[in-house]
Design an enzyme around this catalytic site. Structure first.
Site, PDB file in Angstrom:
ATOM      1  N   ASN A   1       0.862  -1.184   0.000  1.00 18.91           N
ATOM      2  CA  ASN A   1       0.000   0.000   0.000  1.00 18.91           C
ATOM      3  C   ASN A   1       0.900   1.236   0.000  1.00 18.91           C
ATOM      4  OD1 ASN A   1       0.554   0.861   2.861  1.00 18.91           O
ATOM      5  ND2 ASN A   1      -0.161  -1.218   3.184  1.00 18.91           N
TER       6      ASN A   1
ATOM      7  N   LYS B   1     -13.478  -0.500  16.352  1.00 24.79           N
ATOM      8  CA  LYS B   1     -12.101  -0.994  16.472  1.00 24.79           C
ATOM      9  C   LYS B   1     -11.575  -0.840  17.903  1.00 24.79           C
ATOM     10  CE  LYS B   1     -10.612  -0.508  12.290  1.00 24.79           C
ATOM     11  NZ  LYS B   1     -10.055   0.114  11.112  1.00 24.79           N
TER      12      LYS B   1
HETATM   13  O1  C5P Z   1      -8.598  -3.325  11.119  1.00 27.18           O
HETATM   14  P1  C5P Z   1      -7.693  -2.296  10.558  1.00 27.18           P
HETATM   15  O2  C5P Z   1      -6.635  -2.855   9.667  1.00 27.18           O
HETATM   16  O3  C5P Z   1      -8.367  -1.133   9.926  1.00 27.18           O
HETATM   17  O4  C5P Z   1      -6.968  -1.698  11.861  1.00 27.18           O
HETATM   18  C1  C5P Z   1      -5.960  -0.744  11.782  1.00 27.18           C
HETATM   19  C2  C5P Z   1      -5.096  -0.823  13.007  1.00 27.18           C
HETATM   20  O5  C5P Z   1      -4.705  -2.169  13.254  1.00 27.18           O
HETATM   21  C3  C5P Z   1      -3.807  -0.054  12.804  1.00 27.18           C
HETATM   22  O6  C5P Z   1      -3.400   0.442  14.051  1.00 27.18           O
HETATM   23  C4  C5P Z   1      -2.868  -1.140  12.274  1.00 27.18           C
HETATM   24  O7  C5P Z   1      -1.521  -0.822  12.545  1.00 27.18           O
HETATM   25  C5  C5P Z   1      -3.326  -2.350  13.037  1.00 27.18           C
HETATM   26  N1  C5P Z   1      -3.186  -3.620  12.273  1.00 27.18           N
HETATM   27  C6  C5P Z   1      -2.397  -4.624  12.789  1.00 27.18           C
HETATM   28  N2  C5P Z   1      -2.268  -5.825  12.118  1.00 27.18           N
HETATM   29  C7  C5P Z   1      -2.911  -6.025  10.955  1.00 27.18           C
HETATM   30  C8  C5P Z   1      -3.731  -4.992  10.417  1.00 27.18           C
HETATM   31  C9  C5P Z   1      -3.833  -3.812  11.108  1.00 27.18           C
HETATM   32  O8  C5P Z   1      -1.822  -4.451  13.866  1.00 27.18           O
HETATM   33  N3  C5P Z   1      -2.764  -7.171  10.319  1.00 27.18           N
END
Ligand code: C5P
Length: 407
Positions: A213, A342
């Site tokens: 990304n 979240k």
């Molecule tokens: O669920 P989502 O990806 O939107 O959540 C974002 C948060 O979760 C961010 O703080 C990101 O760093 C963390 N995250 C994580 N591991 C993942 C995906 C997101 O720690 N595989």
């Protein structure tokens, strides 16, 4: 670089070839939001005209003491004391010696005599010939000044204008401005350990291709920098990023989500705060081809499997409120509902929510418009530099950690 919004920075310029670099330093201070006013020694004026500084600061330049009109504009005592920070750039061997000896025989030395470095920061950014810098007298003066609470922005080593090669070259303007910011930052995280993740991860599905990304890591690097300025011991675990490492921060470079997960878990013991700004890839390829995947059919499919959700795992496994958990929610649309969900599902203390499609927000830009979502409610912040957001998060960390003993 961090914010100096409305901070009064007084800059004293001394004689030396590097005097012209003070112009750039003043510009950078202004760019960070500072209100800058300049004083110059007579020798400095042989290298750069006061008019240059007057034109860029829109304020009179103090060039003489005991001059009726200069003292009407701003007296040397006011210049020394009515500021948030005083920066001497470039600082010559001569001015260091005069300040160490308590001599006030022209405007800048007189200003320095009227400073109280333990009350309000005074920084010297020395620049001089290597022999002058290494001279025992100069080194002795630097030691005396440090002992009295003056701060020194160490010069770089390299080729000097005089032809010498060695220490004595003025530190980069960016480093000088960072030192000014650090000098003005309350040390509210001393004794605390902060772990920050930043940037993207890359999920290779063959030796040359990956899923990722556009995250640049800027937000996380600024948060790490702000926490370090506040005195924390900071570990920055980052995916592929091309940003300079913030001063005083130790870093761990990773590529994949699995590697980031392992690095976070390895560095977790003893950490007070985890800030997950990394844009971790949610999926990786089920199988990674050892050789480059060839073009075959018109439609090619790639089977993906879920990566570990690092933040959710930290939330699920933490004991009580430790460590403090800060997550990010970047959404393409109004983010607050997702952020609230979240906060609960990942058991965080704070979700920093932003709409990446909004103006002044998102990947690769220096600003962001975020909302701070906690169990107590939502605080919507205006568009701020990512550095200023880092500082805001440091305040949050300090407030939440107050009362909890440092390990
Ligand atoms: O669920 P989502 O990806 O939107 O959540 C974002 C948060 O979760 C961010 O703080 C990101 O760093 C963390 N995250 C994580 N591991 C993942 C995906 C997101 O720690 N595989």
């Amino acid at each position: 670089m961090s914010s100096l919004v409305n901070r009064r920075v007084h800059v004293a310029v001394c004689g030396g070839v590097a005097a012209y670099k003070a112009v750039e330093t003043v510009r950078l201070l202004q760019k960070a939001g500072a209100v800058v006013q300049v004083a110059m020694t007579a020798n400095a004026q042989a290298f750069v005209g006061p008019l240059t500084f007057q034109a860029i600061t829109h304020l009179p330049v103090l060039t003489r003491t005991l001059d009726p009109s200069d003292e009407m504009e701003i007296g040397h005592i006011a210049f020394a004391q009515e500021n948030d920070v005083l920066l001497v750039v470039p600082a010559s061997a001569n001015i260091l010696a005069k300040c160490a000896a308590g001599i006030g025989d022209e405007v800048v030395s007189t200003v320095l005599l009227a400073t109280r470095p333990r009350r309000s920061p005074v920084l010297f950014a020395p620049a001089m010939n290597t022999a002058m810098y290494e001279n025992e007298a100069t080194q002795n003066n630097l030691r005396i000044l440090r002992e009295r609470g003056y701060q020194i922005v160490e010069p770089d080593a390299g080729a000097l204008a005089c032809g010498a090669v060695g220490p004595g070259r003025l530190a980069l303007s960016e480093a000088i401005v960072d030192a000014v910011v650090a000098a003005l930052t309350p040390r509210v995280l001393v004794g605390r350990r902060v772990l920050v993740t930043a940037g993207p991860t890359r999920e290779f599905f063959d030796p040359v291709r990956f899923l990722s990304n556009p995250s640049t890591g800027k937000a996380g690097f600024e948060i790490a920098a702000a926490a370090a300025r506040a005195g924390a011991e900071v570990t920055l675990i980052h995916g592929p990023c091309s940003l300079p490492l913030p001063p005083g921060v130790s870093s761990v470079a990773v590529t994949t989500a699995i590697e980031m997960h392992a690095a976070v878990m390895a560095h977790l013991p003893g950490v007070d705060v985890v800030v997950m700004t990394a844009a971790v890839s949610d999926y990786r390829a089920r199988a990674v081809s050892a050789t480059k995947v060839k073009k075959l059919d018109e439609v090619q499919s790639l089977e993906l499997v879920r990566n570990p959700d690092i933040l959710a795992e930290l939330g699920a496994s933490r004991v009580g409120a430790s460590p403090l958990l800060i997550g990010f929610a970047a959404e393409s649309g109004p983010p607050l509902e997702y952020a609230r969900a979240k906060l609960i599902s990942k058991r965080c203390d704070l979700i920093v929510a932003n709409d990446i499609t909004a103006e002044g927000a998102g990947f690769g830009v220096d600003t962001n418009r975020v909302s701070l979502v906690t169990a107590e409610g939502i605080v919507e912040l205006p568009v701020l530099s990512k550095a200023a957001i880092g500082e805001r998060l440091v305040v949050f960390m300090a407030e939440r950690l107050a009362g909890s003993p440092s390990p």
